[in-house]
Design a protein around this motif. Sequence first.
Motif, mmCIF file in Angstrom:
data_model
loop_
_atom_site.group_PDB
_atom_site.id
_atom_site.type_symbol
_atom_site.label_atom_id
_atom_site.label_comp_id
_atom_site.label_asym_id
_atom_site.label_seq_id
_atom_site.Cartn_x
_atom_site.Cartn_y
_atom_site.Cartn_z
ATOM 1 N N GLN A 160 0.825 -1.205 0.000
ATOM 2 C CA GLN A 160 0.000 0.000 0.000
ATOM 3 C C GLN A 160 0.860 1.257 0.000
ATOM 4 O O GLN A 160 0.729 2.124 -0.856
ATOM 5 N N ASP A 179 -0.267 3.748 -3.005
ATOM 6 C CA ASP A 179 -0.539 5.124 -2.588
ATOM 7 C C ASP A 179 0.432 6.158 -3.134
ATOM 8 O O ASP A 179 0.238 7.358 -2.937
ATOM 9 N N THR A 205 -1.140 8.776 -5.535
ATOM 10 C CA THR A 205 -2.494 9.234 -5.203
ATOM 11 C C THR A 205 -2.507 10.357 -4.173
ATOM 12 O O THR A 205 -3.579 10.812 -3.779
ATOM 13 N N THR A 206 -1.340 10.822 -3.740
ATOM 14 C CA THR A 206 -1.296 11.898 -2.753
ATOM 15 C C THR A 206 -1.734 13.214 -3.398
ATOM 16 O O THR A 206 -1.797 13.340 -4.628
#
Length: 484
Positions: free
Chosen positions: A123, A128, A131-132
Amino acid sequence: MTALRPPDPPPGARQRRGHHSTRPNRGDLVAAVGAAGLFVAAAAVGAVLGLAGRPVRASAAPLFGHPLPHLGPGTPLALATAALVIWHGPRLAARLGRVPLFGLAYLAALAWTFSLALIDGAQRGLTDRLTTRPEYLTEVPGVRDVPAMVRGFAGRILDFQPDSWTTHVAGHPPGALLVFVGLDRIGLAGGGWAAVLCVLVGATVAVTVPVTVLLLGGDRAARAAVPFVVLFPGAVWIGASADGLFAGVTSAGVALLAFSARRRGVVSAAAALGAGVVLGAAVFLSYGLVLTAPIALAVLVVTRRFTPLPYALVGAAAVVAGFAAAGFWWWDGYHLVVERYYQGIASDRPYAYWVWANLACVVASAGPAAAPMARRALARVSRAARAAAGAPWAARPSVPRARITPRPTVAGTSWLLLPTAALAAILLADLSGLSKAEVERIWLPFTVWLVAGAAVLPGRHRRGWLIVQATTALAVNHLVLTVW
């Protein structure tokens, strides 16, 4: 009276005595230790400035991330991959046929990159990453009309307006956002697929870089480079950042250009046109990729064939014209990005620190072994250039010119212009002041070419240097929680 001296050793005795020595050359060791010392100095100065209330705006300076010693599910796989490549890589690279070698190199690079990312967990290390808030995927849902997005792209680059792009989208031409929009449109939405794409494309450098070396420097030079490109420490940031994808795209363009320069006729023209399209597209992924030009030019200089250049320029011009027709003019976007750059964190990052600390980031990304490679490459290219520039007949005017040995050429060393050109691109980017920090990922398209010169290292020392390279990547990924 003539002084007595010991008899000369038998032919080859000196070579035999040193043949089994694994002690690094003193100059190589000094170069590598000096590079490591630069990184230590940058870390120390960054910490001192932070304590003095003058932060350099990078928590793990000179790297961008957070100091956090940790293990993860990728640790055993990364250690196993490194051990296998170090132990078997040089031997397999020397013996396998080219097709199986390059196929195995790509699979090994994938294993290395994914395992490093998984040290942070699936993850946190992959899904992730993109996707910040500052990243590309934040903007993907809002792109409902692609032509309208391209037309209005430049108008949203500057900050402090209601519809300003997020940091990474604003800092790049629209091509980067279009990649992830396209991925979303074909049903591969989300951070996981975006990260996988970056790794899959980024790992191709394990093929395209050695193939380029093969075309320019020959079989042995290419085979020597393979294990080093596989264990490229920059894989820490290839998995997963868009700059890893950019590195894969640009290296493919350079490889295509090298292929075109080694062919003739229609095949050469088609490959050159394709190289121009790929490299032209790369410039619309990141503004800084215009600095791939020295590397591309090095390919033409090495081959001494400039006939592919017009076809490549036509291919690149077609991409520029396509974006211009769609409503985005690259030069306008570049000037707006420079303004946006100083609207944000860049204005707080001191140039006096980052102009040399950036080079410490290169040490982490390219690995300390790149320093002795660069030392040897620069020395050989310099010697060859001086020899080629000389005029042998000037020193021996009494010898008829027809009997003179032809002027030396750089044919045996000219392929080393690749890492030399990459170093020039890095220095230009550094001095520009438009890349202060985060260059361990931003300069991936350039740093990967620094390890293309692995053949200049003595064969008996290469396994030791591979250990240094792998240790660098493992240390970075286990001690720092990188942002990418």
